[in-house]
Write an enzyme that holds these catalytic residues in place. Sequence first.
Site, PDB file in Angstrom:
ATOM      1  N   ASP A 159      23.811 -32.019  31.988  1.00 55.96           N
ATOM      2  CA  ASP A 159      24.918 -32.958  31.842  1.00 55.96           C
ATOM      3  C   ASP A 159      24.530 -34.384  32.214  1.00 55.96           C
ATOM      4  OD1 ASP A 159      28.150 -33.388  31.959  1.00 55.96           O
ATOM      5  OD2 ASP A 159      27.168 -34.390  33.643  1.00 55.96           O
TER       6      ASP A 159
ATOM      7  N   THR B  27      30.412 -34.163  30.318  1.00 57.01           N
ATOM      8  CA  THR B  27      29.650 -33.988  29.081  1.00 57.01           C
ATOM      9  C   THR B  27      29.488 -32.511  28.764  1.00 57.01           C
ATOM     10  OG1 THR B  27      28.458 -36.037  29.606  1.00 57.01           O
ATOM     11  CG2 THR B  27      27.552 -34.655  27.859  1.00 57.01           C
ATOM     12  N   ASP B  28      29.168 -31.712  29.782  1.00 59.83           N
ATOM     13  CA  ASP B  28      29.098 -30.261  29.606  1.00 59.83           C
ATOM     14  C   ASP B  28      30.437 -29.707  29.138  1.00 59.83           C
ATOM     15  OD1 ASP B  28      26.518 -29.338  30.075  1.00 59.83           O
ATOM     16  OD2 ASP B  28      26.767 -29.255  32.234  1.00 59.83           O
ATOM     17  N   LEU B  29      31.507 -30.105  29.810  1.00 54.99           N
ATOM     18  CA  LEU B  29      32.824 -29.562  29.489  1.00 54.99           C
ATOM     19  C   LEU B  29      33.267 -29.961  28.079  1.00 54.99           C
ATOM     20  CD1 LEU B  29      34.562 -30.171  32.925  1.00 54.99           C
ATOM     21  CD2 LEU B  29      33.687 -28.006  32.034  1.00 54.99           C
TER      22      LEU B  29
ATOM     23  N   GLY C  51      31.452 -27.837  25.649  1.00 52.26           N
ATOM     24  CA  GLY C  51      32.064 -26.516  25.592  1.00 52.26           C
ATOM     25  C   GLY C  51      33.316 -26.512  24.734  1.00 52.26           C
TER      26      GLY C  51
END
Length: 443
Positions: A186, A214-216, A219
């Site tokens: 991230d 950014t990860d979320l 997803g």
Amino acid sequence: MRQVMGGVRRWLVPPRLLPCMEARHICTPTPAFYYTPARHCSHMHAQDGPLSGVRIVDLTRILAGPFATMVLGDLGAEIIKVERPGAGDDTRSWGPPFLGTESCYFLSINRNKKSVAVDLKQPAGMRVVQELARCSDVLIENFVPGALDRLGLGYTDLHTLAPRLIYCSISGYGPSGPYSNRPGYDVMAASFGGLIGVTGPRDGEPCKVGVAMTDLATGLYAHGAIMAALLERQRTGAGQKIDCNLLSTQVSCMVNLASNYLNGGQEARRWGTAHESIVPYQAFPTADGHISIGAGSNDQFAALCRVLNLPELVTDERFTTNPQRVKHREALVATLTDAFSKRTTKQWLAVLEGCPFPYAPINSLSQVFSDPHVVHSGQVEEVEHPGVGRVRQVGPAVKFSASQNKVRAAPPLLGQHTQQVLTQLLGYTEHQVEELRRQGVVA
């Protein structure tokens, strides 16, 4: 093999391979030309969840992928999480804090899943995943590009075995390009993609966002893309490959700042809690904390001036329009800062109640979860965990009027469902499973 009946493609699968077992389907190992995706049974209803009957093989770990599959599991999909024997998802060890033996990080993003511990590097482990793919609708993975191809589990390999399979890959930088083989995290994507460069105090150092957004966001992109691919498969009967990556997600999430640069030639900068194009729109210190205020129109600005007992600001030519307020930001913010510093946050919230402009306290987590509106939303749910008892979860953010989006099961213990999935879903005998355990293929 398939035939067309009444304009609908139907796979020629022996009936013995498709017994309905409470919305789950045995898929014994079959020749490659037999593909048995998860089916919707007649007793499934909307209250089971809009994705009831969809089976997803989850080869992801850390955050972006597990968050995507958790959201899909909340919607009713069956998630089979494949983990490394002995270690599992990396986040199982990410602590403190722990709840008993379980990492709070892992618990936050892995509910509604079945854990199967399989060594993908052994041929028998590879075959287990291939068999799972043949009787599933979706496979999602976040290995470095090319890693699963070398194990015989890449898109090309599985598309041959399961042409209706939707194969979603999440990576740091995509399957090609100069950065494609780099590990993706991230903070790196947020650095490359500009987010960290615009986050932090105006004249201070760049800062990472407090949560891995950014990860979320990746997803959520993956979740939406999978939903779209499932919808398209209803029309075409074919699966496809989806590529999501952290850097592309982050660049796309720069939205108005990206447009300001691409179309206006304006380079972005850090503004702390303030807004580049709207004034006032930021946090102000109170006597004991901070409060965020926004005034996106002249009417809202006039209402703010009235409640602060500063009516002279409304007619001050420096502040009559938003462009003027942006131009004279420093003077206006200094006046507002002085006004807000004279009362506590609680006092200001009482004064501001019912005002037409947006306002909010800057809360700690203890304040978040005691906030009356958050309590009213019922987002905190409890579920019974087989190892540590009651686990509190932040539930889904979206509600449906006619189906269920909910916490359905506790995050699993490592390998908790290995026996169940191999015997009930893939048709392995107890002796075969025991032999795989002896060889270290499963755990």
